[in-house]
Design a protein around this motif. Structure first.
Motif, PDB file in Angstrom:
ATOM      1  N   SER A  43      48.786  47.316  44.001  1.00 12.83           N
ATOM      2  CA  SER A  43      49.148  48.223  45.084  1.00 12.83           C
ATOM      3  C   SER A  43      48.994  47.519  46.432  1.00 12.83           C
ATOM      4  O   SER A  43      48.205  46.579  46.566  1.00 12.83           O
ATOM      5  CB  SER A  43      48.260  49.468  45.049  1.00 12.83           C
ATOM      6  N   PRO A  44      49.719  47.982  47.436  1.00 15.52           N
ATOM      7  CA  PRO A  44      49.568  47.396  48.779  1.00 15.52           C
ATOM      8  C   PRO A  44      48.127  47.500  49.295  1.00 15.52           C
ATOM      9  O   PRO A  44      47.643  46.596  49.976  1.00 15.52           O
ATOM     10  CB  PRO A  44      50.521  48.228  49.648  1.00 15.52           C
ATOM     11  N   ARG A  45      47.436  48.574  48.933  1.00 14.86           N
ATOM     12  CA  ARG A  45      46.038  48.750  49.362  1.00 14.86           C
ATOM     13  C   ARG A  45      45.145  47.671  48.749  1.00 14.86           C
ATOM     14  O   ARG A  45      44.289  47.097  49.421  1.00 14.86           O
ATOM     15  CB  ARG A  45      45.546  50.140  48.962  1.00 14.86           C
ATOM     16  N   GLU A  46      45.368  47.378  47.453  1.00 14.67           N
ATOM     17  CA  GLU A  46      44.570  46.345  46.788  1.00 14.67           C
ATOM     18  C   GLU A  46      44.868  44.973  47.381  1.00 14.67           C
ATOM     19  O   GLU A  46      43.944  44.191  47.655  1.00 14.67           O
ATOM     20  CB  GLU A  46      44.857  46.347  45.285  1.00 14.67           C
ATOM     21  N   LEU A  47      46.148  44.674  47.598  1.00 13.15           N
ATOM     22  CA  LEU A  47      46.509  43.382  48.186  1.00 13.15           C
ATOM     23  C   LEU A  47      45.954  43.239  49.604  1.00 13.15           C
ATOM     24  O   LEU A  47      45.528  42.149  49.998  1.00 13.15           O
ATOM     25  CB  LEU A  47      48.024  43.198  48.175  1.00 13.15           C
ATOM     26  N   ALA A  48      45.935  44.326  50.351  1.00 13.59           N
ATOM     27  CA  ALA A  48      45.372  44.295  51.708  1.00 13.59           C
ATOM     28  C   ALA A  48      43.876  43.982  51.671  1.00 13.59           C
ATOM     29  O   ALA A  48      43.373  43.250  52.537  1.00 13.59           O
ATOM     30  CB  ALA A  48      45.624  45.626  52.420  1.00 13.59           C
ATOM     31  N   ALA A  49      43.173  44.502  50.685  1.00 14.44           N
ATOM     32  CA  ALA A  49      41.738  44.209  50.554  1.00 14.44           C
ATOM     33  C   ALA A  49      41.518  42.726  50.267  1.00 14.44           C
ATOM     34  O   ALA A  49      40.592  42.104  50.808  1.00 14.44           O
ATOM     35  CB  ALA A  49      41.122  45.069  49.446  1.00 14.44           C
ATOM     36  N   PHE A  50      42.377  42.138  49.436  1.00 11.75           N
ATOM     37  CA  PHE A  50      42.270  40.704  49.164  1.00 11.75           C
ATOM     38  C   PHE A  50      42.609  39.885  50.400  1.00 11.75           C
ATOM     39  O   PHE A  50      41.952  38.884  50.691  1.00 11.75           O
ATOM     40  CB  PHE A  50      43.181  40.310  47.995  1.00 11.75           C
ATOM     41  N   LYS A  51      43.623  40.304  51.155  1.00 12.34           N
ATOM     42  CA  LYS A  51      43.999  39.577  52.372  1.00 12.34           C
ATOM     43  C   LYS A  51      42.873  39.638  53.399  1.00 12.34           C
ATOM     44  O   LYS A  51      42.553  38.639  54.042  1.00 12.34           O
ATOM     45  CB  LYS A  51      45.284  40.144  52.964  1.00 12.34           C
ATOM     46  N   LYS A  52      42.251  40.798  53.520  1.00 16.33           N
ATOM     47  CA  LYS A  52      41.134  40.956  54.464  1.00 16.33           C
ATOM     48  C   LYS A  52      39.982  40.020  54.079  1.00 16.33           C
ATOM     49  O   LYS A  52      39.393  39.368  54.947  1.00 16.33           O
ATOM     50  CB  LYS A  52      40.660  42.410  54.456  1.00 16.33           C
ATOM     51  N   ASP A 113      33.585  43.620  48.150  1.00 15.53           N
ATOM     52  CA  ASP A 113      33.320  44.669  47.160  1.00 15.53           C
ATOM     53  C   ASP A 113      34.584  45.145  46.448  1.00 15.53           C
ATOM     54  O   ASP A 113      34.635  45.177  45.220  1.00 15.53           O
ATOM     55  CB  ASP A 113      32.618  45.870  47.813  1.00 15.53           C
ATOM     56  N   GLN A 114      35.595  45.551  47.204  1.00 16.13           N
ATOM     57  CA  GLN A 114      36.824  46.064  46.594  1.00 16.13           C
ATOM     58  C   GLN A 114      37.568  44.994  45.799  1.00 16.13           C
ATOM     59  O   GLN A 114      37.965  45.238  44.656  1.00 16.13           O
ATOM     60  CB  GLN A 114      37.740  46.696  47.650  1.00 16.13           C
ATOM     61  N   PRO A 115      37.769  43.785  46.341  1.00 15.23           N
ATOM     62  CA  PRO A 115      38.421  42.751  45.539  1.00 15.23           C
ATOM     63  C   PRO A 115      37.668  42.426  44.241  1.00 15.23           C
ATOM     64  O   PRO A 115      38.279  42.264  43.192  1.00 15.23           O
ATOM     65  CB  PRO A 115      38.458  41.542  46.477  1.00 15.23           C
ATOM     66  N   LEU A 116      36.343  42.371  44.311  1.00  8.89           N
ATOM     67  CA  LEU A 116      35.570  42.101  43.097  1.00  8.89           C
ATOM     68  C   LEU A 116      35.733  43.220  42.074  1.00  8.89           C
ATOM     69  O   LEU A 116      35.864  42.960  40.870  1.00  8.89           O
ATOM     70  CB  LEU A 116      34.090  41.899  43.436  1.00  8.89           C
ATOM     71  N   HIS A 117      35.737  44.454  42.536  1.00  5.23           N
ATOM     72  CA  HIS A 117      35.932  45.588  41.634  1.00  5.23           C
ATOM     73  C   HIS A 117      37.302  45.484  40.940  1.00  5.23           C
ATOM     74  O   HIS A 117      37.402  45.660  39.719  1.00  5.23           O
ATOM     75  CB  HIS A 117      35.815  46.905  42.413  1.00  5.23           C
ATOM     76  N   THR A 118      38.339  45.189  41.699  1.00  9.57           N
ATOM     77  CA  THR A 118      39.691  45.059  41.148  1.00  9.57           C
ATOM     78  C   THR A 118      39.757  43.906  40.152  1.00  9.57           C
ATOM     79  O   THR A 118      40.308  44.053  39.049  1.00  9.57           O
ATOM     80  CB  THR A 118      40.718  44.841  42.278  1.00  9.57           C
ATOM     81  N   LEU A 119      39.188  42.765  40.507  1.00 10.58           N
ATOM     82  CA  LEU A 119      39.219  41.602  39.622  1.00 10.58           C
ATOM     83  C   LEU A 119      38.435  41.854  38.332  1.00 10.58           C
ATOM     84  O   LEU A 119      38.856  41.430  37.252  1.00 10.58           O
ATOM     85  CB  LEU A 119      38.682  40.365  40.331  1.00 10.58           C
ATOM     86  N   ARG A 120      37.308  42.544  38.432  1.00  5.42           N
ATOM     87  CA  ARG A 120      36.529  42.870  37.224  1.00  5.42           C
ATOM     88  C   ARG A 120      37.330  43.777  36.294  1.00  5.42           C
ATOM     89  O   ARG A 120      37.295  43.613  35.074  1.00  5.42           O
ATOM     90  CB  ARG A 120      35.206  43.522  37.599  1.00  5.42           C
ATOM     91  N   HIS A 121      38.038  44.719  36.871  1.00  7.03           N
ATOM     92  CA  HIS A 121      38.862  45.628  36.070  1.00  7.03           C
ATOM     93  C   HIS A 121      39.995  44.862  35.371  1.00  7.03           C
ATOM     94  O   HIS A 121      40.223  45.027  34.163  1.00  7.03           O
ATOM     95  CB  HIS A 121      39.422  46.740  36.958  1.00  7.03           C
TER      96      HIS A 121
END
Length: 189
Positions: A43-52, A113-121
Motif C-alpha cells: 500500500s502507499p501508506r506502507e511504502l511511505a513508512a519505508f521511505k520515511k 516500528d511500522q516497516p519492521l512490523h510489515t517486514l515481519r508479516h
C-alpha cells in the motif's frame, strides 16, 4: 486419423469460444498456508513508512566507506528457478530484519516500528510458502548456493555500517522488484 481430426476440432472450438487453456501452474494463493500473492504491491501508506525510515537513515549518515556490494545490481531473481526465488527472498528478509532490528535500538527506533512490523508479516507469510512448497526432485543450482552463502556470511564479513547501507539501499528493490517477482511466481520472467 479420426483422433487427429477430433483434436484439431476441439482446439479450433476452444479458440472460437474464447476458452483459455488449463493453467499449468497454481497461483501462489491456492497452496495451503501460502498467501504471498497479496504482496505483489504494498500500500502507499506502507511504502511511505519505508521511505520515511530510509530518509531518516540517510540524514543520519556520516562518512562511510564500503568496498563490497552485498546486493549487486546484476543480481536478479529472474535468474533463478521459480521455486528458488522465495528461498533467496526469505534469506534477504531475514538479514534485513536482523539489521533493521539492530538499527531500531538506535535513534531510528520509532521510525522503524511500522516497516519492521510489515517486514515481519511478509517474512512469516513467505516462510509458510516455503514450507508448503514441494521440493521433491528439485535440485538447487550453484547460483542459489552462491547468493545464500553471501547473505549468510555478510554479518561476519561486513561492518555494521556497511550492512546498514547495503540493507537500506536494497530496501525498495526488495519491496518492489523481488517481492513482486516472488508473488507473481512463474509470471515473473
Amino acid at each position: 486419423m479420426a483422433a487427429l481430426w477430433v483434436l484439431v476440432l476441439v482446439t479450433v472450438e476452444l479458440g472460437l469460444t474464447g476458452a483459455s487453456p488449463v493453467p499449468t501452474s497454481k497461483p501462489a494463493t491456492t497452496r495451503s498456508g501460502c498467501n504471498i500473492g497479496r504482496f505483489k504491491s504494498l500500500s502507499p501508506r506502507e511504502l511511505a513508512a519505508f521511505k520515511k525510515a530510509k530518509d531518516a537513515w540517510e540524514n543520519s549518515l556520516e562518512n562511510w566507506n564500503c568496498s563490497s556490494r552485498l546486493f549487486p545490481r546484476t543480481r536478479d531473481l529472474k535468474q533463478l528457478q521459480v521455486w528458488e526465488r522465495p528461498i533467496v527472498l526469505e534469506a534477504e528478509l531475514a538479514l534485513t530484519l536482523k539489521v533493521l532490528g539492530t538499527m531500531a535500538d538506535s535513534s531510528l527506533g520509532d521510525i522503524l516500528d511500522q516497516p519492521l512490523h510489515t517486514l515481519r508479516h511478509i517474512h512469516s507469510e513467505l516462510r509458510a510458502c516455503i514450507l508448503a512448497q514441494p521440493t521433491a526432485g528439485a535440485r538447487p543450482r550453484a547460483r542459489l548456493h552462491h547468493w545464500l552463502h553471501r547473505l549468510q556470511e555478510a554479518p561476519e564479513k561486513e561492518s555494521q555500517g556497511c550492512l546498514e547501507a547495503s540493507v537500506m539501499f536494497n530496501l525498495f528493490r526488495l519491496l518492489k522488484k523481488d517481492l513482486e517477482c516472488v508473488a507473481s511466481r512463474d509470471l515473473c520472467v
